[in-house]
Design a protein around this motif. Structure first.
Motif, mmCIF file in Angstrom:
data_model
loop_
_atom_site.group_PDB
_atom_site.id
_atom_site.type_symbol
_atom_site.label_atom_id
_atom_site.label_comp_id
_atom_site.label_asym_id
_atom_site.label_seq_id
_atom_site.Cartn_x
_atom_site.Cartn_y
_atom_site.Cartn_z
ATOM 1 N N VAL A 82 0.736 -0.975 -0.058
ATOM 2 C CA VAL A 82 0.116 -0.067 0.114
ATOM 3 C C VAL A 82 0.884 1.379 -0.068
ATOM 4 N N VAL A 83 0.653 2.120 -0.696
ATOM 5 C CA VAL A 83 1.470 3.416 -0.803
ATOM 6 C C VAL A 83 1.223 4.542 0.306
ATOM 7 N N GLU A 84 2.188 4.996 0.888
ATOM 8 C CA GLU A 84 1.978 5.876 1.979
ATOM 9 C C GLU A 84 2.772 7.121 1.370
ATOM 10 N N GLU A 85 2.084 8.312 1.113
ATOM 11 C CA GLU A 85 2.623 9.398 0.546
ATOM 12 C C GLU A 85 3.352 10.306 1.647
ATOM 13 N N VAL A 86 4.410 10.560 1.277
ATOM 14 C CA VAL A 86 5.263 11.664 2.102
ATOM 15 C C VAL A 86 5.593 12.793 1.270
ATOM 16 N N PRO A 87 5.180 13.616 0.704
ATOM 17 C CA PRO A 87 5.439 14.502 -0.332
ATOM 18 C C PRO A 87 6.629 14.984 -0.058
ATOM 19 N N LEU A 88 7.493 15.431 -1.145
ATOM 20 C CA LEU A 88 8.492 16.457 -1.078
ATOM 21 C C LEU A 88 8.335 17.889 -0.536
ATOM 22 N N LEU A 89 9.083 18.259 0.298
ATOM 23 C CA LEU A 89 9.062 19.775 0.603
ATOM 24 C C LEU A 89 9.461 20.560 -0.289
ATOM 25 N N ASP A 90 8.752 21.666 -0.613
ATOM 26 C CA ASP A 90 8.985 22.911 -1.352
ATOM 27 C C ASP A 90 9.577 23.782 -0.656
ATOM 28 N N THR A 91 11.036 24.250 -0.663
ATOM 29 C CA THR A 91 11.534 25.199 0.115
ATOM 30 C C THR A 91 11.482 26.479 -0.473
ATOM 31 N N GLY A 92 10.726 26.646 -1.538
ATOM 32 C CA GLY A 92 11.018 27.924 -2.357
ATOM 33 C C GLY A 92 11.853 27.941 -3.294
ATOM 34 N N ASP A 93 13.166 27.321 -3.068
ATOM 35 C CA ASP A 93 14.338 27.288 -3.874
ATOM 36 C C ASP A 93 14.514 26.205 -4.431
ATOM 37 N N GLY A 94 13.803 25.035 -4.182
ATOM 38 C CA GLY A 94 13.825 23.673 -4.683
ATOM 39 C C GLY A 94 13.296 22.574 -3.577
ATOM 40 N N TRP A 95 13.330 21.237 -3.809
ATOM 41 C CA TRP A 95 12.648 20.417 -3.098
ATOM 42 C C TRP A 95 13.756 19.464 -2.243
ATOM 43 N N GLN A 96 13.001 19.024 -1.116
ATOM 44 C CA GLN A 96 13.815 18.108 -0.470
ATOM 45 C C GLN A 96 12.952 17.147 0.352
ATOM 46 N N LEU A 97 13.825 16.343 0.754
ATOM 47 C CA LEU A 97 12.920 14.906 1.508
ATOM 48 C C LEU A 97 12.330 15.460 2.744
ATOM 49 N N ASP A 98 11.206 15.042 3.092
ATOM 50 C CA ASP A 98 10.492 15.351 4.163
ATOM 51 C C ASP A 98 11.055 14.098 5.147
ATOM 52 N N LEU A 99 12.148 14.433 5.813
ATOM 53 C CA LEU A 99 12.760 13.270 6.643
ATOM 54 C C LEU A 99 11.959 13.105 7.885
ATOM 55 N N ALA A 100 11.281 14.191 8.474
ATOM 56 C CA ALA A 100 10.509 13.944 9.744
ATOM 57 C C ALA A 100 9.032 13.231 9.205
ATOM 58 N N GLY A 101 8.680 13.589 8.297
ATOM 59 C CA GLY A 101 7.384 12.929 7.564
ATOM 60 C C GLY A 101 7.913 11.299 7.482
ATOM 61 N N ILE A 102 8.821 11.023 6.773
ATOM 62 C CA ILE A 102 9.300 9.714 6.720
ATOM 63 C C ILE A 102 9.514 8.987 7.892
ATOM 64 N N GLU A 103 10.201 9.413 8.849
ATOM 65 C CA GLU A 103 10.146 8.802 9.991
ATOM 66 C C GLU A 103 9.023 8.533 10.770
ATOM 67 N N GLN A 154 0.058 16.585 -5.913
ATOM 68 C CA GLN A 154 0.908 17.979 -6.088
ATOM 69 C C GLN A 154 1.106 18.087 -7.428
ATOM 70 N N GLY A 155 0.661 17.401 -8.495
ATOM 71 C CA GLY A 155 1.121 17.719 -9.643
ATOM 72 C C GLY A 155 -0.084 18.499 -10.153
ATOM 73 N N ARG A 156 -1.036 18.732 -9.773
ATOM 74 C CA ARG A 156 -2.267 19.480 -10.397
ATOM 75 C C ARG A 156 -1.738 20.898 -10.808
ATOM 76 N N GLY A 157 -2.167 21.412 -12.012
ATOM 77 C CA GLY A 157 -1.563 22.642 -12.535
ATOM 78 C C GLY A 157 -0.163 22.386 -13.047
ATOM 79 N N HIS A 158 0.460 21.189 -13.080
ATOM 80 C CA HIS A 158 1.857 20.941 -13.659
ATOM 81 C C HIS A 158 1.867 20.270 -14.774
ATOM 82 N N VAL A 159 2.776 20.301 -15.526
ATOM 83 C CA VAL A 159 3.341 19.552 -16.714
ATOM 84 C C VAL A 159 4.740 19.240 -16.439
ATOM 85 N N ARG A 160 5.030 17.814 -17.197
ATOM 86 C CA ARG A 160 6.378 17.548 -17.268
ATOM 87 C C ARG A 160 6.905 17.754 -18.555
#
Length: 403
Positions: free
Chosen positions: A132-153, A357-363
């Protein structure tokens, strides 16, 4: 000495290809959705495949196709990673390897952490393994993305059994720093979880953000980690079917060796032949030229967006040839790829496929010639201007219907 960027093949040549990129839409649509690139193969790969065809060498993949030795050499040259060849096994592609590792390490119904927005098959692969998938989204810092280590823990503390990591990350192009990977490994070790790291974009990291293989960051990473990777993304070999599974602990090596024989048999012979050629030092110059082209293109894309879609939000990806672009300011809905394709004749990947989190986005795939990139952005910019003008007199849907 500066490296001459790789030139893309002419469009008339590319349109003769029969792959997904070139057979999914009519010829008046510029395809920039799927992760295929528009360059000729590295000459050592072409040479090896030509020889195989001339020999009629189209049988079963042999027990020792040379893939492990070639990958070990590549990892040492490109990343300074000393891989034990006895801890390398091969299979058909990265997602095949991932699903088999999940089956071997996670019980049905248990939870696996993913970090959306993320490569869409991650969701399907976890389900295919019965987890089963458990989503812990990336954190958007404003300058980039990083792992939500607290959320993963928190997720692992609550019972999730694995982390399916995309390193470097698709679609954001983030190269996770060594410190973050080390902390992720420590978290997984504390909770008795495993980390399965998809590192298919590793060869495509830009020179200013060096790639760190997960298994190299610490003793914890060696104990909890598996790496699955391939030459297929960097060298455009996806249809030939070859990936490698790498471990760094005796316990994990035993788990991989215990996988069914069929896991290895799924490797295509042409996939193995081309992987050996791609991972050889003979192909390094081609890869360096590709990286020079991608570096120029990611910067050109920033300029083109500023000119033609100034309200879009885009950060230079640190690896790969995929751009994650927020176009929500243009009011094209949750899935703007559809109106862009219909209104501008440019096929981009659907942001919501990567998670909510991809709403309004394209790749957008910029693994192409700069002229193609310019035409695509000119088309989308023209569509944006026409849509804005039409909004006072009609609807964007009406504009699209007139294309």
């Amino acid at each position: 000495m500066s490296i001459q960027p790789l030139d893309a093949l002419p469009l008339e040549t590319l349109r003769r290809r029969s792959s997904t990129k070139w057979r999914s839409f009519p010829h008046d649509v510029i395809p920039m959705f799927v992760a295929e690139i528009d360059f000729a193969l590295a000459e050592p790969i072409t040479r090896a495949l030509h020889e195989a065809v001339e020999l009629g060498d189209t049988g079963y993949t042999p027990p020792q196709p040379g893939v492990r030795e070639a990958f070990v050499g590549f990892a040492e040259r490109r990343w300074g990673w000393s891989v034990d060849p006895e801890r390398v096994r091969w299979t058909g592609d990265v997602m095949m390897g991932v699903v088999e590792l999940l089956r071997a390490t996670v019980a049905p119904g248990e939870r696996v952490v993913v970090n959306p927005p993320v490569y869409p098959p991650f969701f399907d692969t976890v389900a295919e393994a019965g987890a089963v998938v458990e989503e812990v989204p990336l954190l958007d810092t404003g300058d980039g993305w990083q792992l939500d280590l607290a959320g993963i823990e928190a997720a692992l503390a609550a019972g999730a059994r694995a982390v399916l990591l995309c390193n470097p990350h698709n679609p954001t192009g983030t190269v996770f720093p060594r410190e973050a990977l080390r902390e992720l490994a420590a978290i997984a070790a504390r909770h008795g979880a495993v980390v399965i790291s998809d590192e298919i974009h590793g060869p495509l990291a830009s020179s200013d953000t060096p790639f760190t293989p997960f298994l190299t960051v610490s003793a914890d990473a060696e104990a909890v980690g598996y790496v699955v990777t391939s030459a297929s993304k960097a060298y455009n070999l996806a249809g030939l079917k070859c990936a490698v599974i790498v471990t760094a602990s005796e316990a994990h090596a035993r788990i991989v060796q215990a996988l069914p024989w069929e896991v290895e048999w799924r490797t295509g012979l042409f996939g193995a032949i081309s992987a050996v050629a791609a991972f050889s030092s003979e192909s390094d110059a081609w890869l360096d030229a590709l990286l020079a082209r991608l570096d120029a293109n990611r910067r050109l894309l920033a300029d083109l967006l500023a000119e033609h879609l100034p309200r879009a939000r885009y950060r230079l990806p640190e690896a790969g040839f995929l751009a994650w672009i927020d176009v929500s300011a243009y009011g094209w809905g949750d899935d703007p790829a559809d109106p862009i394709r219909e209104g501008a004749g440019v096929a981009l990947h659907h942001g919501p496929f990567f998670g909510s989190q991809g709403r309004g986005h394209v790749r957008l795939n910029f693994g192409c010639g700069p002229d193609v990139l310019r035409e695509a952005l000119q088309r989308i910019g023209a569509f944006a201007r026409e849509a804005a003008a039409a909004s006072s007199a009609g609807t964007v849907a009406e504009l699209v219907s007139r294309r």
